[in-house]
Design a protein around this motif. Structure first.
Motif: not given
Length: 88
Positions: A4-33
Motif C-alpha cells: 500500500l505504501v509503494v502504491i501510494s508513492y507511485i500514485v503520488n509521483a504520477a500526480v506530482f508529475a502531472y501537476a508539475f507539467t501543467r503550464p502556468s496559464s492553467a494554474w492562473l485559470a484555476a486560481d490556485r498557487n
C-alpha cells in the motif's frame, strides 16, 4: 501494508508529475498557487499513505478547475487582451 505504501508513492509521483507539467496559464485559470500545491504534493507525498489525501485533494479541488473553461470569450478588438499574462 508495504504494498500500500509503494502504491501510494507511485500514485503520488504520477500526480506530482502531472501537476508539475501543467503550464502556468492553467494554474492562473484555476486560481490556485502552483508553488503551494507542488510543495504539498512533494512533502506530504513522502509520508506514504497520507500522501493519498494530498493527491485526492489535488484531483478533486484543483484539477477540475484547471480543466474548466471559464471566463468571458476572447474580444475581437486587437487592442484588448483577455489575459494580461499573454501576448497579443
Amino acid at each position: 501494508m508495504t504494498a500500500l505504501v509503494v502504491i501510494s508513492y507511485i500514485v503520488n509521483a504520477a500526480v506530482f508529475a502531472y501537476a508539475f507539467t501543467r503550464p502556468s496559464s492553467a494554474w492562473l485559470a484555476a486560481d490556485r498557487n502552483r508553488s503551494f500545491w507542488l510543495m504539498l504534493l512533494a512533502i506530504i507525498g513522502l509520508m506514504g499513505v497520507l500522501g493519498i489525501a494530498a493527491d485526492v485533494a489535488f484531483l478533486i479541488g484543483v484539477l477540475p478547475r484547471m480543466s474548466a473553461t471559464t471566463g468571458p470569450p476572447p474580444s475581437k478588438d486587437p487592442n484588448v487582451r483577455a489575459n494580461p499574462f499573454t501576448k497579443n
